[in-house]
Design an enzyme around this catalytic site. Sequence first.
Site, PDB file in Angstrom:
ATOM      1  N   SER A 268      65.566  27.455  16.877  1.00  0.00           N
ATOM      2  CA  SER A 268      66.981  27.301  17.255  1.00  0.00           C
ATOM      3  C   SER A 268      67.191  27.681  18.709  1.00  0.00           C
ATOM      4  CB  SER A 268      67.855  28.227  16.411  1.00  0.00           C
ATOM      5  OG  SER A 268      67.758  29.557  16.877  1.00  0.00           O
ATOM      6  N   ASP A 269      68.151  27.020  19.368  1.00  0.00           N
ATOM      7  CA  ASP A 269      68.576  27.554  20.642  1.00  0.00           C
ATOM      8  C   ASP A 269      69.182  28.925  20.356  1.00  0.00           C
ATOM      9  OD1 ASP A 269      69.136  28.037  23.252  1.00  0.00           O
ATOM     10  OD2 ASP A 269      70.160  26.145  23.641  1.00  0.00           O
ATOM     11  N   TRP A 270      69.255  29.729  21.399  1.00  0.00           N
ATOM     12  CA  TRP A 270      69.620  31.139  21.210  1.00  0.00           C
ATOM     13  C   TRP A 270      71.089  31.271  20.778  1.00  0.00           C
ATOM     14  CZ3 TRP A 270      64.946  30.327  21.725  1.00  0.00           C
ATOM     15  CH2 TRP A 270      63.988  31.322  21.856  1.00  0.00           C
ATOM     16  N   GLY A 271      71.274  31.589  19.526  1.00  0.00           N
ATOM     17  CA  GLY A 271      72.633  31.745  19.016  1.00  0.00           C
ATOM     18  C   GLY A 271      73.234  30.440  18.530  1.00  0.00           C
TER      19      GLY A 271
END
Length: 757
Positions: A268-271
């Site tokens: 996942s992209d961060w957050g």
Amino acid sequence: MRKTDMKLRFITTTAVLLMTAGYIHSAGPVYLDDSLPLETRVKDALSRMTTAEKIAIIHAQSKFSSPGVPRLGIPGIWCTDGPHGIRPDVLWDEWEQAGATNDSCVAFPALTCLAATWNPEMSALYGKSIGEEARYRNKNVLLGPGVNIYRTPLNGRNFEYMGEDPLLAAKMVVPYIKGVQENGVAACVKHYALNNQERDRDHVNVIIDDRTLHEIYLPAFKAAVTEGDIWSIMPGYNKYDGDHACENQTLLLDILKGDWGFDGVAISDWGAVHNTEKVASNGLDMEFGSWTNGLNWGASNAYDDYFLAKPYEKLISEGILPVEGLDDKAARVLRLIMQTEMNRNRPYGSLNSDEHYAAARKIGTEGIVLLKNENNLLPVTPGIKKILVVGENAIKMMTVGGGSSSLKVQRETLPLEGIRGNASGRGIEVAYERGYVGDVTGEYNGVKTGQDLGDSRTATQLIDDAVRAARDADMVIFVGGLNKSANQDSEGSDRLDFSLPYNQDAVIEALADANPNTVVVNLTGNAYAMPWKDKVAAIIQGWYIGSEAGNALADVIFGDANPSGKLPMTFAAALTDYSPHAANDSTMYPGAGGDVIYKEGLDIGYRHTDRLKPSRVNYAFGHGLSYTTFKLGKASAADKVFDGKGAFAIQVPVTNTGDMAGAEVVQAYVHDDKSSVYRPYKELKAFSKVNVKPGETVTVTLELDKSAFAFYDPESKLWTVEPGKFEVLIGNSSDNIATRIPVAVSEKLTWKDSEDI
Ligand code: BGC
């Protein structure tokens, strides 16, 4: 029996039992035996793990790391940004840099500059070099490259991507990935998919037709997977078709893991994760950067609260989600660990080596685009004795800032330093004037440039001083453009308009009035308005070049290198010449009611401007000059008919008609004479960069396979080639077609996205 003897006997008996059961070889446990097939090892490791251990390896334990399986001696994963250099280490649980003294790096040119080389060999060199830096720093996953397509010049992150054309991005991304992964470091192509603007990036929902999705926005990702064999991919923040990219069944399960057979890790992209059930079921494998308990921003050390941590484990234990889903994710993560950290044969890497600086300079030099060069003002000739350099970007470090791609460099040669250094060897005097004050800040996550760029003069004084000095110089080199601050070329925000900021247009015009030998060098990752275009003698598009910025620019300005870069995106005259902005329709950009609608379909960049008056384009996609001249001769092909098997080969003779060795990019665009569906006037389908000596002719071969003639049919979900007449238009720019060749496709061809071509 003595205690030690008993212990020994116990160990031996256990080992024999395990060996008989096939769990261990003489070389150790199966999963540690790298003479065995990867899948056997992954299966074995997985079979030894508890549910809690499987849960642990699929989410973060710190900002950039995830744990391994300590009980089994399986190491964890360390990620790093990406994509232009290895990011400095940050604190365990914070974005702030950790203040280490061994984490400065070489900054390689931004990916727009790499794309502008139009040279896959430069991509391979880039990947190898940055991969070595990542390896030396003990990172297992490099968060890059980025291949989101250039839809609007306002996108703050375009500098991290590879331009507007799917074929160019696809051809350039593959060697980068291979180069990185040869070091035992996983590349992680991002941001999958449709993350084409920073504004509202966390929640904007992209509405796009299937054909455009497949023809424009997916091919570079597909090439990363099917040709680059990439080990990881990063789904982005935005939504597509109502669901976040990280939770999107169509993007992750149907296309990525289904059609393309991706066996790596979707990180996942961060957050970017929002919902346990969806993210667990729809194809994401690893979660990073969530702020924690899913509710609050800023809670720290809450990794157990990640969507793919305890909440996921609970749903499995309650029988709501199947354990097979977890097994699949854990197996993918194990595979990646074995390809990277547990690969005993990977090289050791290197950091800040002379070779890496040389690579950065070579790629940077090759990516610089000479847009205009009236009366061959450049390269600087012996008659020039005094040069005035003007502009903030001549003295500003550009490697700090811009978001996650921000770096802590070991060194960065600034444009003024590069120009001064080169000029001094030629006995040329170099003076400097500021011209304008733009952005004097220089800090990102605690990394400080340490530069004091303050200047108290008024805008008028700054221009007056620059003009006075310009009158006294033989040549003026203005170095400006955008920078890495918010609303410029930066993650997290888009540009607010198409013009150059900080009064630069007025400065350039005043300089051009004062001195006819004015050269404009712009450092940007985006196109911009050029109201002064016809008034200045020469224009260089310099991108963000990184550590060797000043040297690479000087190499081109003084003729130590002959420019050969070509624009990877259209430099249109006005913002409204880009299709998402043409109708001033906010639903197309920035979006309305949460949705952004790609109503322009396939027609972005040159696919759109090809239908406008030529005056609506300042510099076309594929444009770039050289200090020599080339002539493209008549193209020829052995056949006139193509049945779709193998490749249709075209030969084009390229003659260097000038007196300096140089490189030209031969570009082949396919035009469909008649089609049952709408087709852009022409589309890039092959290109080749060739070095040619003065007076020499080199014949370039361009190969088009069936995909060069295909469109994606959303009804049947098949790539489709209709029989009939096509034309291949060949030139050295999308607006300079020198030779054409007709080709008749004899068969109707169709194939699924999942079939290899
Ligand atoms: C960016 C990614 C980056 C990640 C980790 C995110 O905000 O969108 O590109 O890799 O942060 O820094």
